[in-house]
Design an enzyme around this catalytic site. Structure first.
Site, PDB file in Angstrom:
ATOM      1  N   TYR A   1       0.736  -1.157   0.101  1.00  0.00           N
ATOM      2  CA  TYR A   1      -0.200  -0.081  -0.047  1.00  0.00           C
ATOM      3  C   TYR A   1       0.959   1.339   0.125  1.00  0.00           C
ATOM      4  CZ  TYR A   1      -3.508   3.369   1.471  1.00  0.00           C
ATOM      5  OH  TYR A   1      -4.262   4.605   1.481  1.00  0.00           O
TER       6      TYR A   1
ATOM      7  N   ARG B   1      -3.496   0.660  -9.041  1.00  0.00           N
ATOM      8  CA  ARG B   1      -2.259   0.243  -8.230  1.00  0.00           C
ATOM      9  C   ARG B   1      -1.912  -1.201  -8.221  1.00  0.00           C
ATOM     10  NH1 ARG B   1      -4.134   4.019  -2.927  1.00  0.00           N
ATOM     11  NH2 ARG B   1      -4.154   5.970  -4.227  1.00  0.00           N
TER      12      ARG B   1
ATOM     13  N   HIS C   1       0.369  13.345  -6.150  1.00  0.00           N
ATOM     14  CA  HIS C   1      -0.096  12.368  -4.983  1.00  0.00           C
ATOM     15  C   HIS C   1       1.081  11.190  -4.950  1.00  0.00           C
ATOM     16  CE1 HIS C   1      -3.925  11.328  -2.851  1.00  0.00           C
ATOM     17  NE2 HIS C   1      -3.102  10.258  -2.451  1.00  0.00           N
TER      18      HIS C   1
ATOM     19  N   SER D   1       5.685  15.456  -3.156  1.00  0.00           N
ATOM     20  CA  SER D   1       6.048  14.248  -4.094  1.00  0.00           C
ATOM     21  C   SER D   1       7.373  14.375  -4.519  1.00  0.00           C
ATOM     22  CB  SER D   1       5.213  14.434  -5.641  1.00  0.00           C
ATOM     23  OG  SER D   1       3.761  14.578  -5.394  1.00  0.00           O
ATOM     24  N   GLY D   2       7.952  12.890  -3.966  1.00  0.00           N
ATOM     25  CA  GLY D   2       9.455  12.869  -4.092  1.00  0.00           C
ATOM     26  C   GLY D   2      10.530  13.369  -3.115  1.00  0.00           C
TER      27      GLY D   2
ATOM     28  N   THR E   1      -8.290  17.392  -1.576  1.00  0.00           N
ATOM     29  CA  THR E   1      -7.645  16.592  -2.687  1.00  0.00           C
ATOM     30  C   THR E   1      -8.203  16.508  -3.749  1.00  0.00           C
ATOM     31  OG1 THR E   1      -6.347  15.457  -0.828  1.00  0.00           O
ATOM     32  CG2 THR E   1      -6.576  14.340  -2.915  1.00  0.00           C
TER      33      THR E   1
END
Length: 407
Positions: free
Chosen positions: A54, A197, A301, A333-334, A188
């Site tokens: 997840y 996913r 996201h 993000s990242g 969001t």
């Protein structure tokens, strides 16, 4: 504003390095490495297969995620020399409030699958480390219990926005968020339905559909949802948790997006700052200004929703150029290091949201693990700036002039 909390009574982030070396003299080592590159692997090894899939999982073939990670390498920090100053000023101002540090904990749901402490452990760490904690609609812990664990700390609320057929649920969630001290609303926009996913699907695991409260606790503890469920089924939520989980998940992930006009409804029912999370292009950023939003989060996201997408960092400077003087631009993000935070701030973000890294800390050592990750990132940020001759995170000192774009 901060409920008798001395918001600026925080340790100098660089002090964490000194603490670690002092303990080393007594042959004590950190419980978790300070090298953020290894947090993910260590945490995944500790988690169940479902939990690891997840949090580590991404949309499709992970292209968006990979681009996020690689995008930071395209910018390099140019150091200045013979700059005589104290440690850098890390304070920033967003939504009219000054904060001691330019980071917050991003909204992450279902945290009890990573550690039994769940959101209570994470928000307590955010309070200890003097940064905002953003409560996810998908939390495994109720608003009320998070408030108790967080104490005087700063909390914001992230909304997975129910469809217009369930405006009463939306109002109830917003009212509970306000009642429990949430100051800012983060909406969001990119998760009205879950992305493709593979890791979750290969595991056959959707945490929002299990017959427990993980991922849907805000629904199970919501008086409006509970009343409607009993009227429809003739039983309490606890007597048919499988159906209750399915119904609440269907409400907060309705399968279709809202439109811009629907923002007027949120403004009517929320009197604080409203921030749109998931803005990834200039026209949408300008729309956010047009509709009176106080901020946006440039975010994909973390590559979890749409594959084949553009890196958030790639779009950040373009969006800042277009609207940065009209609303507050945040980023996620990242981000995996202090240098990453510095680069995002230099490209115009006023605050950076930290997601997966703190979840890895939670999985490894609970609330203390989250504190460790926060202190590592802030210490790394402070040293990166100090060694580069950058005296503050304010735009006059930390901007694109200190970056070189690699070919």
């Amino acid at each position: 504003m901060f409920r008798n909390y001395n918001w600026f009574d925080a340790k100098e982030p660089i002090s964490y390095e000194s603490e670690i070396y002092a303990k080393g003299l007594k042959f004590q080592r950190p419980q978790i490495t300070v090298d953020g590159r290894h947090w993910e692997q260590l945490a995944v090894e500790r988690m169940t297969k479902d939990a690891a899939g997840y949090v580590y999982g991404c949309a499709g073939k992970r292209e968006t995620y990979d681009k996020n990670m690689e995008s930071f390498k395209k910018w390099s920090i140019i150091p200045n020399r013979l700059i005589k100053s104290g440690f850098p000023d890390l304070s920033t101002t967003v939504f009219g409030q000054k904060y001691p540090f330019p980071i917050a904990l991003a909204p992450v749901g279902v945290q009890k699958i990573f550690n039994p402490e769940g959101e209570s452990g994470s928000c307590a760490a955010a309070t200890r480390e003097h940064i905002p904690y953003i409560i996810s609609t998908a939390s495994a812990t109720s608003f009320e219990d998070i408030e108790k664990a967080s104490g005087p700390g700063e909390r914001w609320y992230q909304l997975y926005w129910p469809s217009n057929d369930h405006q009463d649920i939306t109002i109830s969630l917003l009212n509970r968020a306000k009642k429990t001290g949430c100051r800012v609303l983060i909406v969001t926009l990119d998760t009205f339905i879950l992305g493709w996913r593979p890791s979750d699907m290969d595991n056959g695991y959707d945490p929002f559909l299990n017959p427990d409260s993980i991922g849907v606790e805000h629904g199970f503890s919501d008086p409006v949802f509970r009343k409607q469920f009993k009227e429809k089924h003739g039983v309490e939520v606890e007597e048919n948790m499988l159906e209750a989980a399915k119904e609440f998940a269907g409400i907060v992930f309705p399968g279709i997006s809202h439109d811009w006009e629907d923002l007027k409804f949120l403004r009517k029912h929320w009197d604080g700052p409203i921030v749109l999370k998931g803005i990834m292009n200039v026209p949408d950023a300008k729309k956010a200004v047009e509709y009176g939003m106080q901020g946006i989060v440039v975010s994909n996201h973390g590559g979890r929703q749409q594959d084949g997408g553009v890196a958030s960092l790639t779009m950040l400077p373009k969006i800042v150029d277009a609207v940065g003087d009209k609303l507050d631009v945040l980023f996620d993000s990242g981000v995996r290091s202090g240098a990453d935070i510095a680069k995002a701030l230099a490209l115009g973000a006023k605050m950076v949201l930290i997601g997966r890294p703190y979840v890895y800390g939670l999985a490894l050592e609970g609330s203390s693990g989250v504190s460790h990750v926060i202190r590592c990132l802030l210490g790394d940020l402070e040293l990166t700036l100090h060694l580069s001759g950058i005296v503050s995170v304010k735009p006059k000192d930390l901007n694109r002039d200190v970056l070189y774009k690699e070919e």
